[in-house]
Design a protein around this motif. Structure first.
Motif, short mmCIF file in Angstrom:
data_model
loop_
_atom_site.label_atom_id
_atom_site.label_comp_id
_atom_site.label_asym_id
_atom_site.label_seq_id
_atom_site.Cartn_x
_atom_site.Cartn_y
_atom_site.Cartn_z
N MET A 26 0.85 -1.30 -0.10
CA MET A 26 -0.08 -0.08 -0.21
C MET A 26 0.83 1.21 0.00
O MET A 26 1.86 1.29 0.95
CB MET A 26 -0.92 0.12 1.23
N PRO A 27 0.66 2.24 -0.72
CA PRO A 27 1.33 3.45 -0.95
C PRO A 27 1.16 4.36 0.02
O PRO A 27 2.06 5.22 0.40
CB PRO A 27 1.01 4.02 -2.33
N ALA A 28 -0.09 4.31 0.85
CA ALA A 28 -0.49 5.23 1.69
C ALA A 28 -1.45 4.63 2.75
O ALA A 28 -2.03 3.54 2.29
CB ALA A 28 -1.22 6.46 1.22
N ILE A 29 -1.55 5.27 3.93
CA ILE A 29 -2.58 4.54 4.83
C ILE A 29 -3.10 5.99 5.68
O ILE A 29 -2.42 6.80 5.88
CB ILE A 29 -2.14 3.54 5.64
N ALA A 30 -4.13 5.88 6.03
CA ALA A 30 -4.81 7.24 7.01
C ALA A 30 -5.05 6.54 8.25
O ALA A 30 -5.53 5.40 8.54
CB ALA A 30 -6.19 7.48 6.27
N ILE A 31 -4.95 7.58 9.31
CA ILE A 31 -5.29 7.26 10.51
C ILE A 31 -6.47 8.06 10.89
O ILE A 31 -6.68 9.17 10.81
CB ILE A 31 -4.04 7.67 11.56
#
Length: 280
Positions: A26-31
């Motif tokens: 995954m290139p990005a992940i959100a909190i």
């Protein structure tokens, strides 16, 4: 994405979670912890360490009317809403919203309202949230007309480019009811559609640990058949392939997750004091 900082609700350790996202390419992940931003710095540092882009957000609680009204409307004292910081201004506004949720709007949970959103919307991307969001809740009650009014309210606050209709699929009957109408509303008002996954633990097998956590939160035992519990084990970090199986018919909803991630750019500089100014 609910980390360990969604107290007694999120069963995801930040570093392990980010490592798993890395394994899934995954290139990005959100909190997006519930009503809080306590985990943001730990999350940011961990994501940077593992070469994943951190997206700073929060799943806020929004009051049905004013944040100052300490009461429930039609049994609801708050709805969910997802806010993501697109830039530094958005991050500052998110901090302001979450702070005021505790200091001004607390009623069982820290709540904001649409008045605050109008004041602090700059630099924020808004998603309509899970089935606990205001729009899906109105659809579940059969009130499509009011749901459309609320859609227009969020469009007025955030603008068409910064508001997205969110769809999820954890095999819940409520989602099967609301998703087709949410897609219809997105098409009618030409709003971006985004497919997301409500994540409370990292792996499918972790659902048992999460269930115990909920028991601690609610003061119940696992043997209590009438206690609050999640309906299945689908609230884990799903891979791209798993999400494509669920939302393959809605390619725009999948590609929009990447477009939103590309838009969100918040960076922190460490090693400097950020003290408030108190005029003498």
């Amino acid at each position: 994405m609910h980390t360990e900082y969604s107290l007694l609700d999120g069963a995801s350790r930040i570093d392990t979670l980010v490592q798993k996202a890395k394994q899934l390419n995954m290139p990005a992940i959100a909190i997006t912890d519930h009503g809080s931003m306590y985990g943001v710095i730990d999350f940011y540092k961990s994501a940077k360490k593992h070469g994943i882009k951190p997206i700073i957000g929060c799943e806020v609680y929004i009051a049905p009317k004013s944040r100052h009204e300490k009461s429930a409307i039609e049994g609801e004292s708050s709805y969910h809403l997802v806010l993501l910081a697109e830039n530094q201004i958005g991050y500052q506004n998110l901090i302001a919203l979450v702070s005021k949720a505790y200091s001004e709007g607390f009623y069982y949970k820290p709540r904001i309202d649409k008045e605050l959103l109008k004041e602090y919307n700059e630099g924020l991307i808004c998603l309509s949230a899970c089935i606990a969001g205001e729009i899906p809740q109105l659809l579940l009650k059969g009130n499509k007309e009011k749901a459309e009014v609320v859609v227009q309210e969020y469009l007025d606050i955030f603008g068409k480019d910064n508001f997205f209709i969110e769809i999820q699929d954890h095999g819940l009957p409520e989602q099967k009811t609301t998703n087709p109408i949410l897609i219809e509303l997105a098409n009618k008002y030409q709003i971006g559609l985004v497919a997301t996954n409500d994540l409370h633990y990292i792996n499918k097998d972790d659902s048992e640990f999460h269930d115990v956590l909920l028991c601690i939160q609610t003061g119940k035992t696992v043997e209590d058949e009438y206690r609050m519990r999640f309906p299945n084990n689908q609230f884990y970090l799903k891979s791209t392939e798993e999400m494509k199986l669920l939302f393959g018919k809605y390619q725009e909803a999948l590609s929009n997750t990447v477009k939103i991630a590309q838009r969100c750019n918040v960076d922190f500089v460490f090693g400097h004091l950020h003290l408030p100014e108190f005029p003498m």
